[in-house]
Structure formats: C-alpha cells, structure tokens
Scaffold this active site. Structure first.
Site, PDB file in Angstrom:
ATOM      1  CG  ASN A 126      -0.371  -0.233   2.503  1.00 37.82           C
ATOM      2  OD1 ASN A 126       0.807  -0.577   2.607  1.00 37.82           O
ATOM      3  ND2 ASN A 126      -1.141  -0.039   3.555  1.00 37.82           N
ATOM      4  CD  GLU A 223       4.552  -0.683  12.825  1.00 35.66           C
ATOM      5  OE1 GLU A 223       3.325  -0.558  13.029  1.00 35.66           O
ATOM      6  OE2 GLU A 223       5.407  -0.135  13.520  1.00 35.66           O
ATOM      7  CB  CYS A 257      -2.433  -1.125   8.408  1.00 33.24           C
ATOM      8  SG  CYS A 257      -1.126   0.096   8.562  1.00 33.24           S
ATOM      9  CD  GLU A 437       7.987   0.600  10.554  1.00 34.44           C
ATOM     10  OE1 GLU A 437       8.934  -0.060  10.100  1.00 34.44           O
ATOM     11  OE2 GLU A 437       6.943   0.820   9.938  1.00 34.44           O
TER      12      GLU A 437
END
Length: 463
Positions: A126, A223, A257, A437
């Site tokens: 994505n 993630e 997400c 992150e």
C-alpha cells in the site's frame, strides 16, 4: 507485475536461496564499512539521499502511482514523507550516544549504542516507497545494513530507492533489494547472518515471521492490521468530522492498516452526519490515478477487489444497508476498462457482531455505528483483537484526552485522522503488532546497548 489498467508492464524474477544469500553477504561486507563511520558521516549520506528524492519527487511519485494504483496527488505526499523521514534520521545520526555513570572510588561505567548488523525489511504493497524509507532510514542512521523485500505486487519503486542510496554514497550493497513472495521471505528470515526483521503486512504473515525469527532468536518489529475506531461526538465540528471520516476510510482506496473503519457516531447527529458523509463520498473522483483531479485510483489486484466485494455482499446478507457505492466502476478511458476499480462504499445499519465491523476489509468500505454514551462507546471501541489506531472528534478537549487515554491503541488522533509525521512513533497494541517506526523510538529497535564497567583500583578478590 500489473498496473491499474490490468496490463502486465514488467516481469521480475523471484530471488531464490542463492540470491538471498548473495544479498545478505553483500550487505554484511558493506556493514563493516558503514558501521565504522561516524554518525555525522552517515548523516551527510542520508541528507544527500533525501535531497535526491526531493529533487526527483515528481518522477518517483509517478513511478509509485504506476506501482500501486493510488492517485498521483497521494503519491506525492508519500514521497514527501519519505524524504522527510531520511532528513529526520540524518539529524539524529550524529547525536546517537550512550551514557557515562560514575561508580565508587573513581571507577566508572559507560554504555555504547551499537548497530545490530544486517537487518531485513519486508514491505507491504500500500505504501511501497514510504515503508522502505520508514524502515531503512533509522536502520542506516544507526549503522546497520538492510536487505529489503517489497511486496511482489509492488516491486518497482523500492529498486529506485536502492539506486538513490548508491548515488548518495552508501557503501555498495548496504541497501539491497530482493524480489519474491513467501519463499523469498522465508529465506531472509531464516538466514543465519540476519540480525533483525521488520515486517509490515497482515496478521497471519506476521505470526509466521515471528515463529521463524524465534528459531534464530532474532528481534522483530511487526506493523500489522487494524480495525480502528473513529468516535464522532455530537459536540464535534461536523464538517471537520466528515472530512476526518473520509480521510480515515478512503485514502489509498481504503488500503491502509490504520484506517478508522468503525465509525461510531453519537445518535443525536447520526442522520445529519450520515447524510453528509454519503453526499461527500458520492463526489469522490475515481479513475486514472495519473490525472491531477483523480482522488481514488485502482485497488491492488483482481483477487483483492473480489475479496472486498465479498465483504460488502456478506454485510448486506447480515443486515447492513449499502448507503452508497460498493459496486464496480468502469472508467470512461478504454485503456483502463480492465483495471480494478470500485466505488467507495458507506454501510449503515451496522452492528458490532457483523463481519464487516469485526474483520479488516482493507478496501474503501466505511461502517457507521450509532452510540449513546461515552462509557459505552469506549468499551465497544476496545472490543477488538486489533489495537493500531483510534480517533476522536469533539470540541470538549477534556473528553478528547480522556477517551484517547482509554483507547487500547498505539496511534490516536484528536480532531484529525491518518496524519503520520515522521517525528512521532507509529505502531500498534495487541494483534496489530509491536515495536515502533518513526520518532526517536525507532532507534531502540535498530540498535543494541553494550555496558562497559571500568575498575580504577585493584580488584578485590573473594578468593
């Protein structure tokens, strides 16, 4: 590899065990040079890479749109976030340090923050270029090397990033790209010379990666997915809340997400809010993602489009009402007629037990749910295996802080949504993964501490 027209535009070979080993060995050799450089030396190289990306913004954004199908408008934002990420970690590289601790009798101890070695990055389809920067920037700032595997659905833009790093002056092989699917990922995770794995993707794949990493006692950053709540209180600024709901559901064709796909709306404003959201959703311009006024491009591929359509069909069967969209869209341009387009969908009459409310759809589908009290909505918002994000729209700032404090999610938004500045850590709770992150937090996940204890007197022996 196909683009948003459904045409094959290139074919790439999968990296087998031999290629993966070559990539890791090459990264290992580059690591020896890079890890011995000072933080300031590494900083200059990262700044140069950021400059090249900034300079080639339009070209890279176009490549990303072809790579993924998202609108050029959004791809430019992704590229801006990418160079900002490299600049941010370039700024931190020179300041990475341990600490000095005074001990009795003039003795002392100190800590060293050291790189891990060869890190593996496995990206999602994505945000291909942006995710590669989010993983490589802190890894390289800390002195590591990285072997990166993009999704087989979006293989090309990360190769450009590898070229940019080389142009900027990193040692040859410091950032290597391997192509492939599950098998390539397994070879990477199981390679004895890999020190760490950072993965962005689905929960089932995350579980497999964690299992493989466990055998080599390798640290992982995961993630994963989400089914995040977006809570709209009746005292919100309505237009702002509607904008927030659109941002929380329809960016990158809904393939995000941290999207706030469970939209909880206080009953007092349910009708007004729903009407406005439907009106605005119907106006979203779908079509050729390379055109300036397009706001929604194509979904990633045919199986994924079919999967999203399946969720909508099931929602209807379970009693949800399709308020708009949800059907396939065929652009006027004959070149795009085989592309994977659909109209963004808003579902009303939803309940917490419906599949469309419990499972991550990863497409442009918004589920609207009414609520009555703050206590009730917080409990319902947290009633999920996921914990990536959550949002609150209200003019009552105390209530806003109270609600986000109660949400079991790693990324929370007040009166905005899907804003991810590189200065702030990004990551989830529960099944949405762990590790962070961005921000200073990522430094912890790409380095390790060594303690050194220095005795200034004679050793007192007990023997």
């Amino acid at each position: 590899f196909k683009m948003c027209s459904g045409r094959v535009i290139s074919k790439l070979l999968c990296s087998g065990e031999k290629e993966v080993d070559l990539a890791v060995q090459s990264a290992k050799a580059a690591f020896k040079i890079w890890s011995q450089m000072s933080g300031m030396e590494r900083s200059r190289v990262l700044l140069e890479a950021a400059r090249i990306i900034r300079e080639q913004r339009e070209e890279i954004a176009t490549l990303e749109t072809i790579n993924n199908g998202k609108s050029i408008f959004e791809a430019r934002v992704d590229i801006d976030i990418s160079w900002q990420c490299l600049e941010y970690y370039a700024g931190l590289a020179g300041s990475l340090a341990g600490e000095h601790i005074q001990l009795p009798g003039g003795s002392f101890g100190y800590t060293r923050r050291e790189p891990l070695g060869v890190c593996v990055g496995i990206g999602a389809w994505n945000y291909p270029f942006q995710i590669a920067c989010w993983k490589s920037a802190p890894a390289l700032a800390c002195g590591n090397a990285m072997v990166f595997k993009p999704s087989p659905f979006t293989p090309i833009s990360v190769v450009r990033l590898a070229e940019i790093f080389t142009e900027a002056g990193v040692p040859k092989g410091l950032f290597n790209v391997v192509q492939g699917g599950v098998a390539t990922g397994q070879f990477l995770c199981q390679h004895p010379d890999v020190a760490k794995i950072s993965f962005t993707g689905s929960v089932p794949t995350g579980i497999k990666i964690m299992e493989m990493a466990a055998k080599g006692i390798k640290p992982v950053t995961l993630e994963l997915g989400g089914k995040s709540p977006l809570i709209i209180f009746s005292d919100c600024a309505l237009e702002n809340a509607v904008n927030g709901a659109l941002m929380a559901n329809f960016l990158t064709q809904g393939e995000v997400c941290c999207n706030g796909t469970r939209v909880f709306v206080e009953r007092k404003i349910l009708d007004t809010f729903t009407k406005e959201v439907v009106k605005r959703t119907q106006k979203i311009k779908i079509g050729d993602p390379l055109l300036e006024d397009t706001r929604m491009g194509a979904l990633i591929n045919r199986p994924h489009l079919d999967r999203v359509q399946g969720f909508i069909k099931q929602a209807k069967e379970q009693g949800a009402q399709v308020l708009c969209g949800g059907d396939l869209y065929v652009p006027d341009d004959p070149k795009l007629k085989n592309g994977y387009y659909m109209r963004p969908c808003v579902l009303g009459n939803c309940t917490d037990d419906m599949t469309c409310v419990k499972e991550e759809i990863f497409g442009p589908v918004m589920s609207i749910l009414p609520f009555d009290t703050e206590e009730e909505v917080v409990e319902r918002a947290n009633n999920t295996k996921f914990g990536l994000a959550g949002g609150v729209f209200t003019r009552d700032i105390q209530k806003a802080h109270r609600v986000v404090a109660a949400l079991k999610a790693g990324m929370c938004f007040i009166n905005n949504y899907n804003i991810s500045p590189v200065e702030l850590p990004f990551g989830g709770y529960k099944a949405s993964g762990f590790g962070r992150e961005n921000g200073r937090a990522a430094i912890e996940y790409y380095s390790q501490l060594k303690t050194v204890c220095v005795e200034m007197g004679d050793v007192e022996s007990v023997f």
